[in-house]
Design an enzyme around this catalytic site. Structure first.
Site, mmCIF file in Angstrom:
data_model
loop_
_atom_site.group_PDB
_atom_site.id
_atom_site.type_symbol
_atom_site.label_atom_id
_atom_site.label_comp_id
_atom_site.label_asym_id
_atom_site.label_seq_id
_atom_site.Cartn_x
_atom_site.Cartn_y
_atom_site.Cartn_z
ATOM 1 C CG HIS A 238 14.723 53.217 -38.430
ATOM 2 N ND1 HIS A 238 15.895 53.007 -39.119
ATOM 3 C CD2 HIS A 238 15.027 53.027 -37.119
ATOM 4 C CE1 HIS A 238 16.858 52.715 -38.280
ATOM 5 N NE2 HIS A 238 16.371 52.720 -37.061
HETATM 6 O O1 RIB Z 1 14.610 48.441 -38.592
HETATM 7 C C1 RIB Z 1 13.803 49.505 -38.133
HETATM 8 C C2 RIB Z 1 12.367 49.112 -38.135
HETATM 9 O O2 RIB Z 1 12.152 48.047 -37.232
HETATM 10 C C3 RIB Z 1 11.437 50.240 -37.652
HETATM 11 O O3 RIB Z 1 10.197 50.096 -38.282
HETATM 12 C C4 RIB Z 1 11.296 49.966 -36.190
HETATM 13 O O4 RIB Z 1 10.054 50.461 -35.663
HETATM 14 C C5 RIB Z 1 11.281 48.471 -36.186
HETATM 15 O O5 RIB Z 1 9.962 48.045 -36.480
#
Ligand code: RIB
Ligand code: CA
Length: 309
Positions: A238
């Site tokens: 992500h």
């Molecule tokens: O939903 C994904 C996000 O939430 C990413 O930034 C992961 O590291 C968590 O922080």
């Protein structure tokens, strides 16, 4: 070549650490500072994690402590995914860079003022630090060129059916950022769930005999298993998305749209309400919503960068 000044705000967890390692190797980007925020795990871990990942990369970027909790909501961590200290089974060398008492929001303002309107902020966690900086220094609206957010989703969610974690964790902070008037790039789940490495790609990279690739292997093994148990196709990176969007926008596509955050909904708290279709309901199209990625090129680029350490 004039490098683009960049600030990295993070609740450094597993994908955050990979995002930093990728960001650190972008020749056209210059990291001006890093701020830690509570999120995946508590600030007592995210702050040293941010310092120590710099040590692994052989860099001594200034790292600043930010918020220990969201603006109004209690902190909701994600230890089940990121592990007790936020790095899975990964271990980092300990940084000996001197600490500073300057809080994250003051450091962000100082960096923005110094960059004279060119600073890009990449966020990989809840938006609490950025919101506080905007509230304390309204002039940031004219000093920050762009905020590239990992967060939100035009459709769906991962913490609830409606909301992605970073926005859900601090919806009030997120709303302040989305309404700030600073141009936003939103890398939500729409694109980040497709920004994954297959298990085979993860194992191949983890087999490389280097400190960075060993850390990658150890930090990601449990997260990969989490995604596989949820019948996802691989390890979703992500937080790497806003980094590679800034450095290589050609890998992505998306649409400009109005995006605002639900802060009061019982079922929809933290939803990034995204006007991709009607385009008439919000006063401004305040965000570029990233929707697609060339996964093969994305994954190959991440592998190539981590192998280069
Ligand atoms: O939903 C994904 C996000 O939430 C990413 O930034 C992961 O590291 C968590 O922080
Ligand atoms: Ca994160």
């Amino acid at each position: 070549m004039n490098k683009i000044p960049v600030w990295f705000d993070t609740d450094i967890g597993v994908d955050d650490s990979i995002a930093f390692l990728v960001l650190n190797k972008q020749p056209q980007l210059e990291i001006k500072g890093i701020s830690a925020v509570a999120g995946n795990v508590e600030l007592e871990y995210t702050y040293p994690n941010a310092r120590n990942i710099c040590c692994l990369a052989g860099k001594n970027y200034p790292v600043y402590k930010g918020a220990e909790k969201p603006l109004f909501e209690p902190l909701q961590t994600a230890h089940a995914i990121h592990g007790e200290e936020g790095l899975g089974r990964g271990k980092l060398p300990v940084s000996h860079v001197p600490h500073t008492d300057i809080p994250a929001w003051d450091a962000i303002y100082n960096a923005a003022a110094q960059a004279k309107g060119e600073l890009r902020i990449i966020t990989a966690g809840p938006l609490t630090n950025i919101a506080i900086a905007i509230l304390k220094y309204p002039q940031l609206r004219d000093l920050v060129k762009q905020i590239l957010i990992m967060g939100g989703a035009a459709a769906g969610g991962n913490v609830t059916a409606a909301a992605e974690y970073n926005i859900y964790a601090d919806p009030h902070g997120a709303q302040i950022v989305f309404k700030s008037g600073i141009p936003i790039v939103m890398c939500g789940l729409d694109v980040t769930m497709d920004a994954y490495m297959t298990p085979e790609e993860v194992y191949a990279l983890g087999a490389v005999d280097s400190p960075v690739c060993r850390f990658f292997r150890d930090s990601t093994i449990d997260v990969l298993n989490f995604y596989e148990r949820g019948s996802k196709p691989g390890l979703c990176l992500h937080d790497v998305c806003p980094v590679l969007y800034l450095a290589h926008p050609e890998l992505f596509s998306g649409k400009q749209a109005g995006v605002y955050v639900e802060t009061r909904g019982r079922i929809t708290r933290g939803k990034t309400v995204t006007d991709l279709m009607s385009d008439k309901k919000f006063p401004e199209r305040n965000a570029f919503v990233v929707l697609e990625v060339d996964r093969d090129r994305f994954s190959a680029m991440v592998s190539e960068i981590l192998r280069s350490y």
